[in-house]
Design an enzyme around this catalytic site. Sequence first.
Site, mmCIF file in Angstrom:
data_model
loop_
_atom_site.group_PDB
_atom_site.id
_atom_site.type_symbol
_atom_site.label_atom_id
_atom_site.label_comp_id
_atom_site.label_asym_id
_atom_site.label_seq_id
_atom_site.Cartn_x
_atom_site.Cartn_y
_atom_site.Cartn_z
ATOM 1 N N LYS A 163 0.852 -1.181 0.000
ATOM 2 C CA LYS A 163 0.000 0.000 0.000
ATOM 3 C C LYS A 163 0.890 1.234 0.000
ATOM 4 C CE LYS A 163 -4.111 -2.055 0.738
ATOM 5 N NZ LYS A 163 -5.368 -1.866 0.022
ATOM 6 N N LYS A 262 -14.250 -7.897 -7.554
ATOM 7 C CA LYS A 262 -14.602 -8.418 -6.234
ATOM 8 C C LYS A 262 -16.052 -8.906 -6.263
ATOM 9 C CE LYS A 262 -11.298 -5.671 -3.605
ATOM 10 N NZ LYS A 262 -11.019 -4.427 -2.864
HETATM 11 MG MG MG Z 1 -7.317 -2.180 -3.772
#
Ligand code: MG
Length: 369
Positions: A163, A262
């Site tokens: 991240k 997703k």
């Molecule tokens: Mg992501």
Amino acid sequence: MRLAAIRLHWVRVPLWEPFRISNGEVSVKDAILVQIEAGGTTGWGEASPLAGSAYSGETPQSTWDFLRDHLVPSFLDQPELDPLRCFDHLSKLPGEPFAKAGLEGAVWDLHAQQIGVPLWSLLGGHKRPIASGATVGLMPEVSELLNRVQRFLSQGYRRVKIKIAPGRDLELVSAVRKRFGNIPLMVDANGAYQLKDAGLFQELDSFDLMMIEQPLAREALTEHAELQARLRTPICLDESAENLVAVQSIIRQGSGRILNIKVQRMGGLWPARQAHDLAMAAGISCWLGTMPELGIASAQGLHLATLPNFTLPSDVVASDRWFADDVTDPRISISGDGFICLSDGSGMGYRVAVDRVRKYCIRTEELRA
Ligand code: MG
């Protein structure tokens, strides 16, 4: 298929370490498990929003309420349901993708078991091991980031995602490349940058990343297209790919070259498959993301990930990455070289451990036709 009963189980499983999100953290994993019985067979699904409302608009409470008060009652009224009729029924109702994904997953699992085939074959996939990739969140110290990367590489994961956030980007990528060389590496910005930061991403171009995930805000599709035109590294859309209409806009505008699909966000396996098909027709590669989910939703997602255009490692990881326990037997595990293998059993091929569902259940309710 005539439905006899639907049971909802709200489970809460402890995490090994807090899952940190932009405005808070959670230390337990909530999920609403959907258990459908028909003709002596039981199908399972999982609606899996994280606690709090930081990660999505839906929460465990709102998903529970919608399933119990609206979705399941409207479903029990239907005389017969197969997965595609289920999808038609769900598409007529607005919003609530997590709840829909939970119910739809149970219908797919039940249907596949009843006709005695593995879920992947019903979804149009082709059985193969699915490459798994690990993610390291923003760590307070670079040394901690490097330790995590080391651990995931030694566990066999097929790629590492780190991240990044403004002010915590080049330094991290550069440290990982310096220490680990040319490993399969990508970054995820969770929409934290603006188009005026294009120079930073042009600098990141020299690190040969697999992709830059969601550099700009969710709705910034035109800006993503402008940024992609300036970069060699593919942009992957995650938050932006929130439903089929958004996926069509991403493709039309050329906002990126990769999609993170997703199942929970798309509202089920079938809409997620449609997103996959749209992307494939447009020459955009996909991979299967996670929110993350317990074993039921993970297993069902992995069946979907056998479709041909899921060409990049998935975010579905071993159960023990996050969870102190899980509700499936076996738990989700990866091989030493970083793949997850599906069984040949019918349905999702993972048994649901009812004793563990009971152990972690904080609420349960049975609804009958
Ligand atoms: Mg992501």
